[in-house]
Design an enzyme around this catalytic site. Structure first.
Site, PDB file in Angstrom:
ATOM      1  N   ARG A   2       0.881  -1.174   0.000  1.00 21.94           N
ATOM      2  CA  ARG A   2       0.000   0.000   0.000  1.00 21.94           C
ATOM      3  C   ARG A   2       0.913   1.218   0.000  1.00 21.94           C
ATOM      4  NH1 ARG A   2      -5.443   1.098   1.664  1.00 21.94           N
ATOM      5  NH2 ARG A   2      -5.697   3.082   2.740  1.00 21.94           N
ATOM      6  N   HIS A  34      -7.017   1.078  -6.833  1.00 23.61           N
ATOM      7  CA  HIS A  34      -7.372   0.385  -5.583  1.00 23.61           C
ATOM      8  C   HIS A  34      -8.180  -0.867  -5.950  1.00 23.61           C
ATOM      9  CE1 HIS A  34      -7.871  -0.402  -1.488  1.00 23.61           C
ATOM     10  NE2 HIS A  34      -8.528   0.676  -1.074  1.00 23.61           N
ATOM     11  N   GLN A  81     -10.367  -2.961  -3.195  1.00 21.62           N
ATOM     12  CA  GLN A  81     -11.625  -2.340  -2.790  1.00 21.62           C
ATOM     13  C   GLN A  81     -12.677  -2.502  -3.879  1.00 21.62           C
ATOM     14  OE1 GLN A  81     -12.494  -0.404   0.246  1.00 21.62           O
ATOM     15  NE2 GLN A  81     -14.455  -0.960  -0.693  1.00 21.62           N
ATOM     16  N   ASP A 111     -16.713   8.949  -2.869  1.00 17.42           N
ATOM     17  CA  ASP A 111     -15.467   8.816  -2.117  1.00 17.42           C
ATOM     18  C   ASP A 111     -15.072  10.216  -1.642  1.00 17.42           C
ATOM     19  OD1 ASP A 111     -13.159   7.779  -1.011  1.00 17.42           O
ATOM     20  OD2 ASP A 111     -12.081   7.553  -2.911  1.00 17.42           O
ATOM     21  N   CYS A 168     -16.287   3.855   0.132  1.00 15.08           N
ATOM     22  CA  CYS A 168     -15.199   2.936   0.509  1.00 15.08           C
ATOM     23  C   CYS A 168     -14.612   3.238   1.878  1.00 15.08           C
ATOM     24  CB  CYS A 168     -14.109   2.951  -0.560  1.00 15.08           C
ATOM     25  SG  CYS A 168     -13.458   4.588  -0.926  1.00 15.08           S
ATOM     26  N   ARG A 194     -14.337  -6.663   2.300  1.00 12.07           N
ATOM     27  CA  ARG A 194     -12.907  -6.622   1.991  1.00 12.07           C
ATOM     28  C   ARG A 194     -12.231  -7.911   2.475  1.00 12.07           C
ATOM     29  NH1 ARG A 194     -10.207  -1.762   1.565  1.00 12.07           N
ATOM     30  NH2 ARG A 194      -8.402  -3.082   1.113  1.00 12.07           N
TER      31      ARG A 194
END
Length: 306
Positions: free
Chosen positions: A103, A130, A133, A225, A265, A293
């Site tokens: 990450r 991402h 996700q 988001d 998210c 997730r």
């Protein structure tokens, strides 16, 4: 031959189906109390250059539930943080581990790591993508609506890393994607062009507007988001001005299909990109997304490391 997950485009349509089907199986097995240890004796290294709640906990717990172990590695823990070439770190970790999740900021760093690693590399988030996700989001949509193909997916807000992976995932699944982004904040043009080509093959659609009402009208899924992602905090005040009128509030959601689900998210800024009433309301599935997730990442690790 090893397989990586750096972007959604690393997955075939068959891979996508496999991950979603397996996610459902793994979720049911966990709920039923059935243990499942296909990765017993295997180890996942988790490199974090960005802070995390959902990514870290879901990968670490998921690896444990699959019978393996996960190692948290911050820049302070690695010589990479002191200037060791990414290639050297990749080749060294490949001798110890069975997979790497990273990450970080630059997509190029993930690609460099994968280029030199002989074990699977999973993108846990970069400034451009991402994918983990987005896969959890597809699983959540299918879980709630029973299907993916033909659904209308509306995204309202910044054309960021989340938007990029959602575009790639949704068109690959044959969905109609409608994005509303203010001028100057549209998704990457190359990603849009490639996604439109994928949509032709999958039966999906992709459109972009600067009008949230137009994007959301009749949609089956409404997604948003944060307006300022990690690393963009200094732009926050400017972005709040640019995104005026882009809040997913009760009035906007009423324009969607009555059975529409609302997604985010997380982390969320209530009163900015989404209202408190919507995120806490009956159409919100944001915490189901967060839970999922765990299940989709277990399916990813099985696919790549099993």
């Amino acid at each position: 031959m090893k397989k990586d997950l750096l972007t959604i485009n690393d997955l075939t349509a068959g891979d996508l189906d496999t991950i979603l089907e397996r996610s459902a199986w793994l979720k049911k097995a966990l709920k039923d109390g059935n243990t499942h240890h296909p990765l017993k004796g295997r180890s996942l290294g988790m490199i974090f250059e960005k802070s995390s709640t959902r990514t870290r906990v879901s990968f670490e717990v998921g690896m444990y539930q699959l019978g393996g172990q996960a190692l948290f590695l911050s820049p302070a823990d690695l010589q990479m943080g002191r200037g060791e070439p990414v290639a050297d770190t990749a080749r060294t970790l490949s001798r110890y581990l069975d997979g790497i999740m990273i990450r970080t900021f630059a997509q190029s760093m993930v690609e460099e790591l994968a280029k030199h690693a002989t074990i699977p590399v999973i993108n846990g988030l970069t400034d451009m993508h991402h994918p983990c996700q987005a896969l959890a989001d597809l699983f959540t949509i299918r879980e709630k609506r029973g299907t993916l193909k033909g659904l209308t997916f509306a995204y309202v807000g910044d054309g960021n890393n989340m938007a990029h992976s959602l575009i790639e995932a949704c068109v690959k699944a044959g969905m109609r994607v409608s994005l509303a982004c203010p001028a100057g904040y549209a998704p990457d043009a190359a990603i849009m062009r490639e996604a439109k080509q994928v949509a032709v093959r999958s039966g999906g659609e992709l459109s972009l507007t600067d009008d949230p009402k137009k994007a959301v009208k009749g949609a089956d899924v409404v997604y948003t988001d944060v307006w300022a992602s990690m690393g963009q905090e200094q732009e926050h005040a400017l972005r709040v001005q640019a995104f005026k009128g882009y809040e997913v509030d009760e009035k906007l959601v009423k324009l969607a299909d009555p059975k529409a689900i609302v997604m985010h998210c997380l982390p969320a800024h209530r009163g900015e990109e989404i209202s408190a009433g919507v995120i806490e309301g009956p159409q919100s599935v944001v915490f189901d997304q967060a839970e999922n997730r765990l299940h989709t990442q277990k399916a990813i690790m099985e696919l790549l490391m099993g």
